[in-house]
Design a protein around this motif. Structure first.
Motif, PDB file in Angstrom:
ATOM      1  N   UNK A  88       0.826  -1.199   0.000  1.00 25.40           N
ATOM      2  CA  UNK A  88       0.000   0.000   0.000  1.00 25.40           C
ATOM      3  C   UNK A  88       0.868   1.260   0.000  1.00 25.40           C
ATOM      4  N   UNK A  89       1.918   1.240   0.787  1.00 23.87           N
ATOM      5  CA  UNK A  89       2.835   2.378   0.832  1.00 23.87           C
ATOM      6  C   UNK A  89       3.511   2.585  -0.519  1.00 23.87           C
ATOM      7  N   UNK A  90       3.889   1.493  -1.145  1.00 23.64           N
ATOM      8  CA  UNK A  90       4.552   1.585  -2.449  1.00 23.64           C
ATOM      9  C   UNK A  90       3.617   2.088  -3.539  1.00 23.64           C
ATOM     10  N   UNK A 103       6.865   0.011 -10.669  1.00 20.15           N
ATOM     11  CA  UNK A 103       8.166  -0.568 -10.322  1.00 20.15           C
ATOM     12  C   UNK A 103       8.368  -0.574  -8.812  1.00 20.15           C
ATOM     13  N   UNK A 104       7.924   0.480  -8.155  1.00 22.66           N
ATOM     14  CA  UNK A 104       8.065   0.552  -6.706  1.00 22.66           C
ATOM     15  C   UNK A 104       7.237  -0.538  -6.016  1.00 22.66           C
ATOM     16  N   UNK A 105       6.024  -0.754  -6.520  1.00 29.00           N
ATOM     17  CA  UNK A 105       5.154  -1.777  -5.934  1.00 29.00           C
ATOM     18  C   UNK A 105       5.711  -3.177  -6.164  1.00 29.00           C
ATOM     19  N   UNK A 174      -5.728  -9.437 -11.952  1.00 29.78           N
ATOM     20  CA  UNK A 174      -4.823 -10.148 -12.855  1.00 29.78           C
ATOM     21  C   UNK A 174      -3.387  -9.666 -12.678  1.00 29.78           C
ATOM     22  N   UNK A 175      -3.202  -8.356 -12.544  1.00 30.98           N
ATOM     23  CA  UNK A 175      -1.861  -7.807 -12.365  1.00 30.98           C
ATOM     24  C   UNK A 175      -1.264  -8.269 -11.043  1.00 30.98           C
ATOM     25  N   UNK A 176      -2.072  -8.222  -9.983  1.00 29.76           N
ATOM     26  CA  UNK A 176      -1.581  -8.602  -8.662  1.00 29.76           C
ATOM     27  C   UNK A 176      -1.199 -10.075  -8.613  1.00 29.76           C
ATOM     28  N   UNK A 200      12.241  -6.819 -11.546  1.00 30.70           N
ATOM     29  CA  UNK A 200      11.324  -5.712 -11.245  1.00 30.70           C
ATOM     30  C   UNK A 200      10.953  -4.979 -12.531  1.00 30.70           C
ATOM     31  N   UNK A 201      11.940  -4.701 -13.367  1.00 32.51           N
ATOM     32  CA  UNK A 201      11.672  -3.987 -14.620  1.00 32.51           C
ATOM     33  C   UNK A 201      10.752  -4.793 -15.527  1.00 32.51           C
ATOM     34  N   UNK A 202      10.999  -6.105 -15.598  1.00 29.76           N
ATOM     35  CA  UNK A 202      10.185  -6.949 -16.472  1.00 29.76           C
ATOM     36  C   UNK A 202       8.741  -7.034 -15.990  1.00 29.76           C
ATOM     37  N   UNK A 203       8.547  -7.318 -14.716  1.00 27.50           N
ATOM     38  CA  UNK A 203       7.190  -7.477 -14.189  1.00 27.50           C
ATOM     39  C   UNK A 203       6.440  -6.145 -14.220  1.00 27.50           C
ATOM     40  N   UNK A 204       7.116  -5.060 -13.877  1.00 29.54           N
ATOM     41  CA  UNK A 204       6.475  -3.746 -13.951  1.00 29.54           C
ATOM     42  C   UNK A 204       6.095  -3.427 -15.397  1.00 29.54           C
TER      43      UNK A 204
END
Length: 241
Positions: A88-90, A103-105, A174-176, A200-204
């Protein structure tokens, strides 16, 4: 003395003791989580050990929880609350562009699962508070994070008058689930093909592709590099009332 007086007296005593009981329950849950982190995968700390870590008698633990099942459910729920708060913070829509927020999340999910593998495994092993017996607490956690992630999308949809809630709900879930499953697979791989940064870059990037595709279906073209609040304000200013 009326019959209501004894009940009122009992209620008063219970109210006075409630903060004390809440503090004990929190100590017990914290102790259980600490031991979970320390033990090998699948190893369950006995109630006696949990009581000792909490600085309480075993009998006190059983007064606070009906049994091991209730304690485990409470522990899973506490873990899920912590994980959801981290994500949630991200997902703070007031800081960064869409790409930066995604990317942060994703990074928050990667770091939490990598740093707490025992907690992640335990959450998958059984239900939390209020979950059916045959449902993993992870399912509820995914739904909770998806619900919070909807703020990112609902803000965009709302300013242009799009109210396709089923589509938004499906997309965020779906994203989560894609993110959580992919990250979990990566953290369990002893020799992952991707570094953390590349993962992180790929999933974001995948998450952005889904979001962009749904936005375009509704006639909205987004710039993932611009601050999200700026985009929202501009869309709101250009939307006919």
């Amino acid at each position: 003395m009326t019959s209501a007086e004894p009940a009122a007296a009992i209620g008063g005593r219970q109210a006075r003791w409630q903060p004390h009981n809440d503090e004990r329950r929190e100590r017990i849950i914290t102790a259980a989580i600490e031991l979970l982190d320390e033990n090998a995968p699948g190893v369950e700390a006995p109630m006696q050990q949990i009581a000792e870590r909490a600085g309480l008698a075993k009998s006190v633990v059983y007064r606070q929880f009906s049994g091991r099942d209730e304690l485990d459910r409470q522990v899973r729920t506490a873990i899920c609350v912590e994980f959801a708060a981290t994500v949630d913070t991200a997902l703070d829509i007031g800081a960064g562009s869409i790409r930066e927020i995604l990317a942060r999340a994703v990074g928050a999910v990667v770091d939490w699962i990598a740093e707490h593998p025992r907690r992640d495994e335990f959450v998958r092993r059984g239900p939390g508070v209020g979950d059916p017996d045959n449902i993993s607490a992870m399912v509820g956690l995914q739904a909770e994070i998806a619900s919070r992630a909807r703020r990112l999308v609902s803000g965009l949809a709302g300013v242009i008058g799009v109210a396709d809630e089923p589509a938004i709900d499906t997309m965020t879930f779906a994203i989560v689930t894609m993110t959580e499953s992919t990250v979990s697979r990566w953290t369990r791989d002893p020799e992952p093909a991707l570094t953390r940064a590349k993962l992180v870059a790929a999933v974001a990037g995948y998450a952005w592709s889904v979001l962009d595709g749904v936005a375009r279906e509704h006639g909205l073209t987004l710039d993932p590099e611009r601050p999200l609040l700026t985009v929202l304000n501009e869309l709101a200013a250009n939307t006919p009332e």
